[in-house]
Write a protein that holds these residues in place. Structure first.
Motif, short mmCIF file in Angstrom:
data_model
loop_
_atom_site.label_atom_id
_atom_site.label_comp_id
_atom_site.label_asym_id
_atom_site.label_seq_id
_atom_site.Cartn_x
_atom_site.Cartn_y
_atom_site.Cartn_z
N ALA A 189 27.35 -0.96 -23.66
CA ALA A 189 27.28 -0.02 -24.77
C ALA A 189 25.99 0.79 -24.75
O ALA A 189 26.02 2.01 -24.93
N ALA A 190 24.84 0.14 -24.53
CA ALA A 190 23.55 0.83 -24.58
C ALA A 190 22.63 0.30 -23.50
O ALA A 190 22.62 -0.91 -23.23
N ILE A 191 21.84 1.19 -22.91
CA ILE A 191 20.87 0.81 -21.88
C ILE A 191 19.47 1.15 -22.36
O ILE A 191 19.19 2.29 -22.73
N ASP A 192 18.58 0.15 -22.36
CA ASP A 192 17.18 0.34 -22.75
C ASP A 192 16.29 0.35 -21.50
O ASP A 192 16.66 -0.18 -20.45
N ASP A 193 15.10 0.93 -21.66
CA ASP A 193 14.26 1.21 -20.49
C ASP A 193 13.54 0.00 -19.92
O ASP A 193 13.34 -0.09 -18.71
N GLU A 194 13.11 -0.94 -20.76
CA GLU A 194 12.16 -1.93 -20.23
C GLU A 194 12.34 -3.32 -20.83
O GLU A 194 13.07 -3.52 -21.80
N LEU A 195 11.62 -4.26 -20.19
CA LEU A 195 11.50 -5.63 -20.67
C LEU A 195 10.03 -5.88 -21.03
O LEU A 195 9.13 -5.31 -20.41
N ASN A 196 9.79 -6.76 -22.03
CA ASN A 196 8.40 -7.12 -22.31
C ASN A 196 7.96 -8.26 -21.40
O ASN A 196 8.70 -8.69 -20.51
N SER A 197 6.77 -8.78 -21.63
CA SER A 197 6.20 -9.80 -20.75
C SER A 197 6.99 -11.11 -20.76
O SER A 197 6.88 -11.92 -19.84
N LYS A 198 7.79 -11.32 -21.81
CA LYS A 198 8.60 -12.54 -21.91
C LYS A 198 10.04 -12.33 -21.45
O LYS A 198 10.87 -13.22 -21.58
N GLY A 199 10.33 -11.16 -20.93
CA GLY A 199 11.68 -10.89 -20.42
C GLY A 199 12.68 -10.51 -21.47
O GLY A 199 13.89 -10.63 -21.24
N TYR A 200 12.22 -10.00 -22.63
CA TYR A 200 13.12 -9.55 -23.68
C TYR A 200 13.23 -8.03 -23.64
O TYR A 200 12.26 -7.33 -23.34
N ILE A 201 14.41 -7.51 -23.99
CA ILE A 201 14.68 -6.08 -23.92
C ILE A 201 13.93 -5.34 -25.01
O ILE A 201 13.91 -5.76 -26.18
N VAL A 202 13.30 -4.21 -24.64
CA VAL A 202 12.59 -3.34 -25.58
C VAL A 202 13.22 -1.95 -25.52
O VAL A 202 13.36 -1.38 -24.44
N PRO A 203 13.65 -1.36 -26.68
CA PRO A 203 13.51 -1.88 -28.04
C PRO A 203 14.49 -3.01 -28.39
O PRO A 203 14.22 -3.78 -29.30
N GLY A 204 15.61 -3.11 -27.71
CA GLY A 204 16.52 -4.23 -27.91
C GLY A 204 16.92 -4.44 -29.35
O GLY A 204 17.09 -3.50 -30.12
N LEU A 205 17.05 -5.73 -29.71
CA LEU A 205 17.37 -6.07 -31.10
C LEU A 205 16.84 -7.44 -31.52
O LEU A 205 17.01 -7.86 -32.65
N GLY A 206 16.20 -8.16 -30.61
CA GLY A 206 15.77 -9.52 -30.89
C GLY A 206 16.67 -10.51 -30.18
O GLY A 206 17.28 -10.20 -29.16
N ASP A 207 16.77 -11.72 -30.71
CA ASP A 207 17.60 -12.77 -30.12
C ASP A 207 18.99 -12.72 -30.74
O ASP A 207 19.18 -13.05 -31.91
N ALA A 208 19.98 -12.32 -29.95
CA ALA A 208 21.34 -12.15 -30.47
C ALA A 208 21.93 -13.45 -30.98
O ALA A 208 22.65 -13.47 -31.99
N GLY A 209 21.66 -14.56 -30.30
CA GLY A 209 22.19 -15.85 -30.73
C GLY A 209 21.62 -16.27 -32.07
O GLY A 209 22.35 -16.74 -32.95
N ASP A 210 20.31 -16.10 -32.26
CA ASP A 210 19.67 -16.46 -33.54
C ASP A 210 20.17 -15.56 -34.67
O ASP A 210 20.40 -16.02 -35.78
#
Length: 217
Positions: A189-210
């Motif tokens: 659906a959407a592609i974001d540019d980068e990952l942060n130092s912990k491997g999470y998508i930025v801007p992303g949305l946070g933890d989808a499971g939580d």
């Protein structure tokens, strides 16, 4: 890999993506799950255009009608636990498919940025010569999807693979391109540019499971 980026064209999908990203709206876990489910429905509809169809005679109260129906033998596999709302959205459209579930999670052994993917559970029918729909809402590093495809090889070789995800990083997409068959389809659906130092998508949305099911230990 054949990439189908749905947000390249504006549609009602934009609203669902905006709401799962919005820090105020995403606090409503019921609405978050429903939006992921609705995104799964959109992904499933677009995916259905690439499947194989054959003619079937349908008897109506007034006569007979020839209809083009999907002829693929489909297995829908979701990665627990975050994949469950996406799975339901796809199942709303592909209601007669076989189902599979697999657990894959990041294990941080030293409580730092380094992690390994642990696969502990898999329940599935034979995948041999089937059309495999592999659903995971977040494609961050891509390591989870690669670990999953390696873990399920003993259940047979799919005829074709379709990966369905909500948000992915460019880095993660490049990683799975290197590790999946070239004829794999990625529906995103959407592609974001980068990952942060912990491997999470930025801007992303946070933890989808939580966000869908509450914080874990």
């Amino acid at each position: 890999m054949i990439i189908h980026h749905l947000q390249e064209k504006n549609s009602i999908l934009n609203k669902f993506i905006a709401e799962i990203r919005d820090v105020k709206i995403q606090k409503d876990s019921l609405r978050f799950r429903r939006n992921i489910e609705r995104i799964g429905e959109v992904l499933g509809y677009e995916l259905s255009k690439q499947l194989t169809y054959s003619v079937k005679d349908i008897e109506t109260p007034l006569g007979n009608s020839q209809e083009q129906l999907i002829s693929n033998s489909i297995v829908l596999c979701s990665i627990l636990r975050a994949g469950l709302p996406l799975h339901q959205g796809l199942l709303n459209y592909f209601d007669d498919v076989e189902n599979a579930f697999i657990s894959a999670y990041r294990h941080h052994s030293n409580n730092d940025a380094e992690f390994e993917i642990v696969v502990e559970y898999f329940a599935a029918p034979s995948l041999n010569k089937k059309t495999l729909l592999l659903a995971d809402p977040m494609l961050a590093t891509g390591q989870s999807l690669v670990a999953v495809i390696e873990a399920i090889k003993k259940f047979g070789t799919p005829k074709e693979i379709h990966i369905l995800t909500v948000i992915g990083s460019k880095e993660g997409i490049e990683f799975i391109k290197e590790n999946f068959p070239k004829n794999t389809h990625l529906w995103i659906a959407a592609i974001d540019d980068e990952l942060n130092s912990k491997g999470y998508i930025v801007p992303g949305l946070g933890d989808a499971g939580d966000l869908a099911f509450g914080a874990k230990l």
